[in-house]
Design a protein around this motif. Structure first.
Motif, PDB file in Angstrom:
ATOM      1  N   ILE A 242       0.823  -1.208   0.000  1.00 15.64           N
ATOM      2  CA  ILE A 242       0.000   0.000   0.000  1.00 15.64           C
ATOM      3  C   ILE A 242       0.856   1.255   0.000  1.00 15.64           C
ATOM      4  O   ILE A 242       0.323   2.370   0.004  1.00 15.64           O
ATOM      5  N   CYS A 243       2.166   1.107   0.012  1.00 21.45           N
ATOM      6  CA  CYS A 243       3.063   2.256  -0.006  1.00 21.45           C
ATOM      7  C   CYS A 243       4.351   1.841  -0.702  1.00 21.45           C
ATOM      8  O   CYS A 243       4.575   0.664  -0.993  1.00 21.45           O
ATOM      9  N   ARG A 244       5.181   2.812  -1.002  1.00 22.91           N
ATOM     10  CA  ARG A 244       6.459   2.542  -1.661  1.00 22.91           C
ATOM     11  C   ARG A 244       7.597   2.951  -0.738  1.00 22.91           C
ATOM     12  O   ARG A 244       7.443   3.808   0.136  1.00 22.91           O
ATOM     13  N   GLY A 245       8.750   2.352  -0.947  1.00 26.31           N
ATOM     14  CA  GLY A 245       9.856   2.559  -0.021  1.00 26.31           C
ATOM     15  C   GLY A 245      10.900   3.548  -0.478  1.00 26.31           C
ATOM     16  O   GLY A 245      11.828   3.840   0.281  1.00 26.31           O
ATOM     17  N   ALA A 268       2.384   5.674 -24.575  1.00 26.42           N
ATOM     18  CA  ALA A 268       1.014   5.177 -24.732  1.00 26.42           C
ATOM     19  C   ALA A 268       0.630   4.249 -23.579  1.00 26.42           C
ATOM     20  O   ALA A 268       0.057   3.169 -23.770  1.00 26.42           O
ATOM     21  N   GLN A 269       0.963   4.672 -22.342  1.00 26.20           N
ATOM     22  CA  GLN A 269       0.658   3.896 -21.152  1.00 26.20           C
ATOM     23  C   GLN A 269      -0.358   4.636 -20.300  1.00 26.20           C
ATOM     24  O   GLN A 269      -0.442   5.866 -20.337  1.00 26.20           O
ATOM     25  N   GLU A 270      -1.103   3.883 -19.512  1.00 21.95           N
ATOM     26  CA  GLU A 270      -2.070   4.489 -18.601  1.00 21.95           C
ATOM     27  C   GLU A 270      -1.341   5.043 -17.386  1.00 21.95           C
ATOM     28  O   GLU A 270      -0.534   4.352 -16.761  1.00 21.95           O
ATOM     29  N   TYR A 271      -1.624   6.285 -17.058  1.00 20.38           N
ATOM     30  CA  TYR A 271      -0.938   6.930 -15.937  1.00 20.38           C
ATOM     31  C   TYR A 271      -1.590   6.526 -14.623  1.00 20.38           C
ATOM     32  O   TYR A 271      -2.810   6.551 -14.487  1.00 20.38           O
ATOM     33  N   GLN A 272      -0.767   6.154 -13.649  1.00 21.26           N
ATOM     34  CA  GLN A 272      -1.236   5.827 -12.322  1.00 21.26           C
ATOM     35  C   GLN A 272      -0.471   6.675 -11.313  1.00 21.26           C
ATOM     36  O   GLN A 272       0.756   6.762 -11.370  1.00 21.26           O
ATOM     37  N   LYS A 273      -1.205   7.295 -10.422  1.00 17.50           N
ATOM     38  CA  LYS A 273      -0.590   8.147  -9.418  1.00 17.50           C
ATOM     39  C   LYS A 273       0.285   7.308  -8.492  1.00 17.50           C
ATOM     40  O   LYS A 273      -0.113   6.221  -8.067  1.00 17.50           O
ATOM     41  N   PRO A 274       1.512   7.773  -8.175  1.00 16.09           N
ATOM     42  CA  PRO A 274       2.399   6.981  -7.311  1.00 16.09           C
ATOM     43  C   PRO A 274       1.791   6.759  -5.937  1.00 16.09           C
ATOM     44  O   PRO A 274       1.070   7.607  -5.403  1.00 16.09           O
ATOM     45  N   ALA A 275       2.073   5.612  -5.365  1.00 22.63           N
ATOM     46  CA  ALA A 275       1.612   5.304  -4.016  1.00 22.63           C
ATOM     47  C   ALA A 275       2.360   6.173  -3.011  1.00 22.63           C
ATOM     48  O   ALA A 275       3.474   6.632  -3.279  1.00 22.63           O
ATOM     49  N   PRO A 276       1.772   6.439  -1.848  1.00 24.04           N
ATOM     50  CA  PRO A 276       2.472   7.244  -0.841  1.00 24.04           C
ATOM     51  C   PRO A 276       3.691   6.506  -0.307  1.00 24.04           C
ATOM     52  O   PRO A 276       3.806   5.286  -0.414  1.00 24.04           O
ATOM     53  N   LEU A 277       4.598   7.259   0.290  1.00 29.01           N
ATOM     54  CA  LEU A 277       5.790   6.672   0.873  1.00 29.01           C
ATOM     55  C   LEU A 277       5.448   5.941   2.168  1.00 29.01           C
ATOM     56  O   LEU A 277       4.559   6.362   2.916  1.00 29.01           O
ATOM     57  N   CYS A 278       6.146   4.864   2.424  1.00 35.05           N
ATOM     58  CA  CYS A 278       5.974   4.145   3.681  1.00 35.05           C
ATOM     59  C   CYS A 278       6.535   4.974   4.835  1.00 35.05           C
ATOM     60  O   CYS A 278       7.449   5.782   4.649  1.00 35.05           O
ATOM     61  N   VAL A 325       5.429  14.769   3.450  1.00 36.38           N
ATOM     62  CA  VAL A 325       6.169  13.850   2.589  1.00 36.38           C
ATOM     63  C   VAL A 325       5.431  12.529   2.412  1.00 36.38           C
ATOM     64  O   VAL A 325       5.373  11.985   1.312  1.00 36.38           O
ATOM     65  N   HIS A 326       4.832  12.013   3.492  1.00 36.16           N
ATOM     66  CA  HIS A 326       4.235  10.679   3.462  1.00 36.16           C
ATOM     67  C   HIS A 326       2.720  10.685   3.336  1.00 36.16           C
ATOM     68  O   HIS A 326       2.125   9.644   3.086  1.00 36.16           O
ATOM     69  N   GLY A 327       2.085  11.817   3.553  1.00 39.27           N
ATOM     70  CA  GLY A 327       0.634  11.852   3.521  1.00 39.27           C
ATOM     71  C   GLY A 327       0.042  11.507   4.879  1.00 39.27           C
ATOM     72  O   GLY A 327       0.601  11.848   5.929  1.00 39.27           O
ATOM     73  N   ARG A 328      -1.101  10.820   4.884  1.00 35.99           N
ATOM     74  CA  ARG A 328      -1.828  10.529   6.118  1.00 35.99           C
ATOM     75  C   ARG A 328      -1.148   9.398   6.886  1.00 35.99           C
ATOM     76  O   ARG A 328      -0.911   8.316   6.356  1.00 35.99           O
ATOM     77  N   LEU A 329      -0.831   9.667   8.178  1.00 38.30           N
ATOM     78  CA  LEU A 329      -0.167   8.694   9.036  1.00 38.30           C
ATOM     79  C   LEU A 329      -0.832   8.698  10.404  1.00 38.30           C
ATOM     80  O   LEU A 329      -1.448   9.693  10.812  1.00 38.30           O
TER      81      LEU A 329
END
Length: 574
Positions: A242-245, A268-278, A325-329
């Protein structure tokens, strides 16, 4: 020029003071800091990460134990006992007990806390320190004693100072301000981070804690967080993180989201928003004590000789913070990162105060570090950019004058010469049009061949689009042969480099010398790109010089009117 430099510094100090009252400026500053702040932690040490663990209680953990919130005190009693068995450095429970609980459960919790303290594991608990909110649990914790007469538990305050503009956790008050005097106890407890750090490392305890601490949120998360912070896949086959390191430096580039979208469009790729940082500090879920996610050896390594902070991560409990930096924690991570900053920086924390004048009324209060940094950065900006802007304007003015003189020195000699130049110009336009059509066909052919070979054919289209955009923004041909155009382009490139060098100097000055946090550093980095400040300083200096000359004139009013008329002529016909 010295007068211009002085007026620029004065105008910048006034702007720094006024910016505290303009929410729009403060919001822009926070947006820039959210991209810029991670760069300040790329050389951040790992001393604190190796000494802190965060035990979280989430909804999945409650399901494993078959409980709902609020949990019985027996759950806390067993959790504290199991953590204390691994001999951590200290334990902090970020749960405030506002309601009375059954007395047998209270007694069992007291036994677990006192047993941990007797075995050399200090226990701390969060409190509001308000008599009207005290429960029998808090009463027990405040009076519990070991057989030797020492306190079993120490109260600490757990403040979370949310930013009023973007709700993020930028600063951490080490000594929270007292509330209404009627509800205060005689002795106010300091914050969690300051208490844990100073009691266990008194040599590096900060002496002056009047200034709030600017939180540095490191990006290199603990390795185990990426493995345990997962969710089951929709097909039921395995888990997805659920997060990236990792954090990449390109995320600090302005409009990096747009650049990523363009890159996906090219391929020609589908854009996906990056996951939040761990989260940065190691997370140990409460279910780990049932053997889920951690082996016995891994669990012992994660807790032994560490500060263990226990918090909740429940949907029904609004105990969360927003990290820039990490979002909701979970809220307990704010205390963990604050303690991590104190440990890693050896108590020399980054300041989170703003610009303040060194006096209060008629009382001299002294210079704050943030104020000294603002003065130093403004001196650097004015001393470097004012002379450069003057030199730049002088070069452009000389080039335009020389170009105008060359055109006047070679007038048309006859109608035949004018007609000949007109015919040549018409031929040049025809050639340019043919080359433009040929170039477009060539780009289209290369794009088709690249796409047929499996490559990103859209990539070739970006080149003419970029050149066209540059021409529209710069107002001149990209490959123009005009001397003034080439000079203007070169000066613009040089200007960007000068701004970059001054920005780097301000960052090093604020972060390395004055030890200021991201918000303070970003505010004065913005002055390098704020051409209006330089313009204000020059305008004030020019008017001040004219005003001084008018005072020495026989008719000051007439002299000032002449100056105003000259300024109006410059605006009409520069």
């Amino acid at each position: 020029m010295p007068l211009v430099v002085l007026c620029t510094i004065v105008a910048g100090l006034g702007l720094a003071w006024l910016s505290n009252f303009f929410d729009s400026d403060e919001i822009l500053k926070r947006l820039a800091a959210r991209s810029f702040a991670p760069l300040l932690t790329q050389d951040y040490g790992t001393q604190g990460q190796a000494r802190i663990a965060v035990v979280t209680i989430d909804d999945g953990d409650l399901d494993e134990y078959g409980l709902t919130w609020p949990v019985p005190l027996d759950f806390h009693q067993r959790l504290i006992g199991r953590i204390a068995a691994h001999q951590p450095r200290a334990v902090f429970l970020d749960v405030v007990f506002l309601d009375d609980r059954p007395q047998p459960q209270v007694e069992r919790l007291r036994e677990a806390v006192c047993a941990a303290a007797a075995n050399g594991v200090p226990f701390y608990y969060a409190t509001y320190q308000r008599v009207d909110l005290s429960s029998n649990v808090e009463l027990m914790l405040s009076t519990a004693r070991t057989p030797t007469g020492e306190r079993c538990a120490q109260p600490v305050r757990a403040p979370v100072e949310v930013d009023r503009l973007d709700q993020h956790q930028w600063v951490y008050p080490l000594n929270p301000a007292s509330g209404p005097a009627a509800h205060d106890r005689a002795r106010r407890a300091p914050s969690v981070a300051l208490t844990l750090h100073c009691l266990h490392d008194p040599q590096n305890c900060p002496r002056d804690t009047s200034e709030p601490m600017a939180l540095l949120w490191p990006t290199a998360a603990a390795a185990s967080n990426l493995e345990i912070m997962v969710r089951p896949r929709m097909d039921g086959k395995g888990y997805d993180p659920i997060c990236r390191g990792e954090w990449h430096w390109s995320e600090a580039v302005p409009f990096n989201g747009l650049a990523r979208r363009v890159w996906h469009w090219v391929w020609a790729q589908e854009y996906q928003k990056p996951a939040p940082l761990c989260p940065y500090n190691q997370v140990v879920p409460a279910s780990a004590f049932k053997g889920i996610g951690f082996t016995a050896e891994e669990l012992d390594h994660a807790l032994r000789e560490r500060f263990v902070l226990i918090g909740v991560d429940l949907i029904a409990i609004n105990d969360h913070v927003l990290s820039p930096v990490h979002g909701r924690l979970p809220g307990v991570h704010a205390h963990a990162v604050a303690l991590d900053n104190l440990i890693t920086l050896n108590g020399r924390y980054m300041g989170g105060g703003g610009f303040e004048w060194p006096w209060d009324g008629w009382t001299w209060t002294g210079w704050q570090k943030a104020t000294l940094f603002s003065l130093a950065s403004l001196c650097l900006v004015a001393g470097a950019l004012v002379p450069y802007k003057c030199w730049q304007r002088g070069r452009l003015k000389a080039a335009r004058t020389a170009h105008a003189a060359s055109r006047k020195s070679a007038p048309f000699q006859s109608w035949e010469r004018f007609a000949d130049l007109a015919r040549r110009h018409a031929g040049t336009r025809g050639k340019a049009l043919r080359w433009l059509v040929l170039g477009a066909l060539l780009v289209w052919l290369l794009a088709y061949l690249c796409s047929a070979a499996g490559g990103p054919g859209r990539l070739l289209i970006l080149l003419p689009l970029t050149l066209a955009l540059w021409m529209l923004l710069s107002g001149q041909p990209v490959f123009g042969r005009h001397d003034v155009h080439r000079l203007a382009l070169g000066l613009r490139v040089t200007e960007v480099l000068v701004y970059a060098l001054v920005t780097l100097a301000i960052v090093c000055l604020g972060f390395g010398v004055f030890r200021q946090g991201p918000l303070v550093v970003v505010e004065y980095v913005g002055l390098t790109a704020l051409a209006g400040v330089l313009g204000w300083g020059e305008t004030v200096a020019r008017h001040a010089h004219a005003f001084w000359r008018a005072l020495s004139d026989g008719d000051p009013v007439e002299a000032w009117n002449r100056h105003a008329a000259e300024e109006a002529d410059k605006r009409i016909d520069p």
